[in-house]
Write an enzyme that holds these catalytic residues in place. Sequence first.
Site, PDB file in Angstrom:
ATOM      1  CB  THR A 193       6.069  -2.279   2.764  1.00 20.00           C
ATOM      2  OG1 THR A 193       7.293  -2.891   3.182  1.00 20.00           O
ATOM      3  CG2 THR A 193       5.088  -2.271   3.914  1.00 20.00           C
ATOM      4  NE  ARG A 241       6.964   5.017   3.600  1.00 18.01           N
ATOM      5  CZ  ARG A 241       7.467   5.231   4.835  1.00 18.01           C
ATOM      6  NH1 ARG A 241       8.621   5.841   4.999  1.00 18.01           N
ATOM      7  NH2 ARG A 241       6.799   4.834   5.884  1.00 18.01           N
ATOM      8  CD  GLU A 273     -12.265   5.574  -8.151  1.00 22.75           C
ATOM      9  OE1 GLU A 273     -13.320   5.213  -8.687  1.00 22.75           O
ATOM     10  OE2 GLU A 273     -12.225   6.266  -7.123  1.00 22.75           O
ATOM     11  CE  LYS A 307       8.049  -1.577   6.553  1.00 19.03           C
ATOM     12  NZ  LYS A 307       7.256  -2.310   7.552  1.00 19.03           N
ATOM     13  CE1 TYR A 350      -9.230   8.903  -7.946  1.00 22.82           C
ATOM     14  CE2 TYR A 350      -8.625  11.212  -7.850  1.00 22.82           C
ATOM     15  CZ  TYR A 350      -9.029  10.055  -7.211  1.00 22.82           C
ATOM     16  OH  TYR A 350      -9.211  10.052  -5.871  1.00 22.82           O
ATOM     17  CG  ASP A 353       3.209  -8.466   6.693  1.00 22.06           C
ATOM     18  OD1 ASP A 353       4.000  -7.947   5.882  1.00 22.06           O
ATOM     19  OD2 ASP A 353       2.541  -7.809   7.520  1.00 22.06           O
TER      20      ASP A 353
HETATM   21  C1  PLP Z   1       5.960  -2.116   8.019  1.00 21.02           C
HETATM   22  C2  PLP Z   1       5.041  -3.263   8.163  1.00 21.02           C
HETATM   23  C3  PLP Z   1       3.694  -3.171   7.815  1.00 21.02           C
HETATM   24  C4  PLP Z   1       2.979  -1.876   7.554  1.00 21.02           C
HETATM   25  O1  PLP Z   1       3.429  -1.097   6.583  1.00 21.02           O
HETATM   26  P1  PLP Z   1       3.009   0.460   6.536  1.00 21.02           P
HETATM   27  O2  PLP Z   1       3.447   0.811   5.162  1.00 21.02           O
HETATM   28  O3  PLP Z   1       3.793   1.122   7.624  1.00 21.02           O
HETATM   29  O4  PLP Z   1       1.552   0.555   6.736  1.00 21.02           O
HETATM   30  C5  PLP Z   1       2.931  -4.325   7.835  1.00 21.02           C
HETATM   31  N1  PLP Z   1       3.457  -5.494   8.205  1.00 21.02           N
HETATM   32  C6  PLP Z   1       4.749  -5.615   8.582  1.00 21.02           C
HETATM   33  C7  PLP Z   1       5.272  -6.939   8.989  1.00 21.02           C
HETATM   34  C8  PLP Z   1       5.575  -4.498   8.595  1.00 21.02           C
HETATM   35  O5  PLP Z   1       6.832  -4.624   9.004  1.00 21.02           O
END
Ligand code: PLP
Length: 420
Positions: free
Chosen positions: A227, A236, A57, A230, A55, A201
């Site tokens: 994220t 993750r 925080e 991807k 932990y 994003d």
């Molecule tokens: C995948 C994605 C997210 C969310 O990610 P999670 O890890 O699934 O919560 C947010 N914004 C965009 C543009 C995404 O493609």
Amino acid sequence: MPLDHPALAAADPAIAQLIAAEERLQADTLRLIPSENYVSAAVLEATGTVLTNKYSEGYPGRRYYEGQQNIDPVERLAIDRAKALFHTAHANVQPYSGSPANLAAYLAFAEPGDTVLGMGLPMGGHLTHGWGVSATGRWFRGVRYGVRKDTGRVDFDEVRDLARAERPKLIFCGGTAVPRTIDFAAFAEIAREVGAVLVADIAHIAGLIAGGAHPSPVPHVDVISTTTHKTLRGPRGAMLLAVREEHGKALDRAVFPGLQGGPHNHTTAAIAVALAEAARPSFRDYAAQIVANAKALAAALLERGFDLVSGGTDNHLVLIDLTAQDVPGKVAAKALDRAGIVVNHNTVPYDPRTPFDPSGIRIGTPSLTSRGLTVEHMPQVATWMARAVAASRTGDEVTLKSIRAEVAELMAGYPAPGLG
Ligand SMILES: *Cc1c(COP(=O)(O)O)cnc(C)c1O
């Protein structure tokens, strides 16, 4: 070759068998979901370590728990690598995933009821950009821009008009089904004019940006949300980056204590590993190959009579409108799955069908590129897809089964990273 999990197999054979089956499935199939990938063995190992026991925080040097001798340097390495890779002044590597990262951006720069401007979900935006069913659309006033019907590209006249009329606190650019380059400078000009905080994003394209295959949002935007799992090919997780130091503190306070408790330290370590991998010259080749493969696949699909939203792709993603094939997206996606080609059904802009039963499918090349497939393979992939979609119309399960065998045979020659 399946990985060995002896302790797991002994303690919980049911779960061990399902994991082994998933390893086989990921090895044997052509995975075309554009948000998925194969992490390296190093990233996979980092996620399965004793760091999950700890932990912590707070932030490095400012923790609420003792015993951070090893955790602080892990998080500092992740932060420093993120800042260096994306050229930002500040990095927070603690968001649990992309959706909570975006929620933290709201918490940092807006109050409930404030107006936010984002791309509409059916146009390619993400739920967390203010869509109604998301907390972001229930607690904030979501206003949406889209793409032009004739070009499939963002209509900046519409974005500017909406921004001037609605005066949003936050503007989100980027999305989840956007096959074209995001013009961060054009969004920045509009955000500056109306005094909005601009969030890029880049969840889908982070790896392309890191590898130089998509323009960077730096210096144009204020905040970058991404994220890590991807195209960036990490575990993750997610990161929030402040391009300039002035936005850093608000982001940190929003993530902790605003929204989250203890960070997932095993994930932080794996993010650090993935960021180091993404800084290597070979990752630039990977990013360029993803785009080359996507362009080749798009061209091969067009040749076989498929309609593509915006007519093609600039990045890793291709959005197929199946209206001309007269097959609903879900029917096609399920048939492709039986043929060993894994995709997801997706709305297309101005979709006459519903989001639960839309007209399109969404595909991408990050995973197959991680396997080592190149542009030479893309005509074959497109042929399989055309055959499978045609077979879905006639219920021809024999063809789907034979494609599945052909796919498995090809993929056997391209072992999956991280799968032993
Ligand atoms: C995948 C994605 C997210 C969310 O990610 P999670 O890890 O699934 O919560 C947010 N914004 C965009 C543009 C995404 O493609």
